[in-house]
Design an enzyme around this catalytic site. Structure first.
Site, PDB file in Angstrom:
ATOM      1  NE  ARG A  59      -2.920   0.472   3.320  1.00 55.38           N
ATOM      2  CZ  ARG A  59      -2.246   0.729   4.462  1.00 55.38           C
ATOM      3  NH1 ARG A  59      -1.557   1.843   4.598  1.00 55.38           N
ATOM      4  NH2 ARG A  59      -2.279  -0.143   5.447  1.00 55.38           N
ATOM      5  CE  LYS A  64     -13.067   6.323 -18.422  1.00 56.53           C
ATOM      6  NZ  LYS A  64     -13.493   7.604 -17.859  1.00 56.53           N
TER       7      LYS A  64
END
Ligand code: PLP
Length: 393
Positions: A53, A202
């Protein structure tokens, strides 16, 4: 390659040879997927990694790469574009006001009005293409300016340089969602912005196979703040997905070049089609922000919105086209056709949506890598067959 040479290389070369300090083993030409959650810690040494993390080599290679592509000092990768946006919004605190482009992404609108509002963060949605509107909205509590340019779905363009200058004058942090343009076509940090965000789902990923977000900060100080949030909030991107982005990034330029060329052709063709009411594409000379777009970006991108006669005609088009995928998302190798009113912008209340002109007759097209002639033929059939189906009882 020597480090000094890597600093001078052009964008297209950077996509392939971005400098990272993630060591290569066995001469591997790509960064391996470090599919690990934790790292053995040498009690006597300064350990670079302890827990994924907080830091993971594959993710860090990606983060260093995007930082270089956007010309910033630090990059961060998150589990989605929304995780990236929400993490950046965590830089603000109760009582702060943020000025936001009124036609920004539906999820951005939702997280601000339904989630961050709960924590006392106030949002003012303004038309940021009108610089006077930004200036008017500033109060002593304003702390941030959040711009999406070009915006979604109308491809309205905000003058990032001028807007950032206004923000700077009032001590606001300028954040730009650069998803539609990518760092290949537009570099907000060079125009004065402080933070750039991408839905890497995207164009950065580019293949419709990963959900991810990235953030790049101009300054090291803001980088430290985002790093703190990334670790504390914990919405990090996994090693596999980081690797997929590193892979996708290499072809960003060639994909965009081709998609943009096709988009320009299709926009022109749609504009002349009698069954198309209006085409929204910054590359068209009649687009209200055509000149500004030319000035601040090196291309017009590959997203086109267009309106047909009415909602029924839009539905017919969606039902009849065969090449594009119909759904949300954009920036993939395949063309993707969206019905904003019921898909990408469905999270905005109907009344607000219609006030903004997002009616049922509007369609948004993310142009893929198919041959332009094939897309054109497919669209011609979908448009013209609506006449036949309307006439048949
Ligand atoms: C898709 C998108 C987002 C949200 O990103 P996710 O990866 O779907 O979470 C934010 N901004 C823009 C402009 C987008 O197109």
């Amino acid at each position: 390659m020597h480090t000094e040479n890597k600093d001078r290389i052009q964008f297209g070369t950077k996509l392939i040879h971005a400098k990272t300090d993630i060591g290569s083993h066995y001469g591997a030409v790509n960064v391996p997927i470090y599919q690990v959650s934790t790292f053995h810690q040498d009690v006597e040494a300064d350990n670079r990694y302890d827990y994924s993390r907080s830091g993971n080599p594959t993710r860090e290679a990606l983060e260093q790469t995007v930082a270089q592509l956007e010309g910033g000092s630090a990059g961060f990768a998150f589990a989605s574009g929304m995780a990236a946006i929400a993490s950046v919004l965590c830089l603000f605190k109760s009582g702060d006001e943020i000025i936001v482009s009124h036609d920004s992404y539906g999820g951005t609108y939702r997280v601000l009005t339904q989630l961050f509002s709960r924590f006392g963060i106030k949002t003012l949605f303004v038309d940021t293409t009108d610089l006077a509107e930004i200036e008017k909205a500033v109060t002593p509590n304003t702390k941030g300016l959040y711009i999406e340019s070009p915006s979604n779905p109308f491809l309205n363009v905000t003058d990032i340089k001028e807007a950032s200058a206004i923000a700077k004058k009032h001590g606001l942090i300028t954040i730009v969602d650069n998803t539609f343009m990518t760092p290949y076509l537009q570099q907000p940090l060079a125009l004065g912005a402080d933070i750039v965000i991408h839905s890497a789902t995207k164009y950065i990923g580019g293949h419709s196979d990963v959900v991810a977000g990235v953030v790049v900060t101009a300054s090291e100080e803001l980088g430290k703040e985002v790093k703190f949030v990334q670790n504390a909030f914990g919405a990090v991107l996994g090693p596999q997905d980081s690797w997929l982005l590193l892979r996708g990034i290499k072809t960003l330029k060639v994909r965009l070049e081709q998609q943009q060329q096709t988009a320009e052709k299709l926009a022109q063709w749609l504009k002349e089609h009698p069954l198309v009411e209006h085409v929204y594409y910054p590359g068209l000379t009649d687009h209200p922000h055509h000149e500004l777009s030319k000035k601040q970006a090196s291309g017009f991108g590959a997203i086109i919105s267009f309106a047909v006669k009415d909602e029924e005609a839009a539905h017919h088009f969606l039902k009849t086209v065969s090449l594009p995928s119909v759904g949300v998302s954009l920036g993939g190798v395949e063309s993707i056709l969206t019905h904003p009113a019921t898909m990408s912008h469905a999270s905005i209340p109907k009344e607000t949506r219609e006030e903004r002109g997002i009616t049922g007759s509007l369609l948004r097209l993310s142009v893929g890598l198919e041959e332009p002639e094939d897309l054109q033929a497919d669209f011609a059939h979908a448009l013209e067959s609506s006449l036949i189906s309307v006439k048949t009882p």
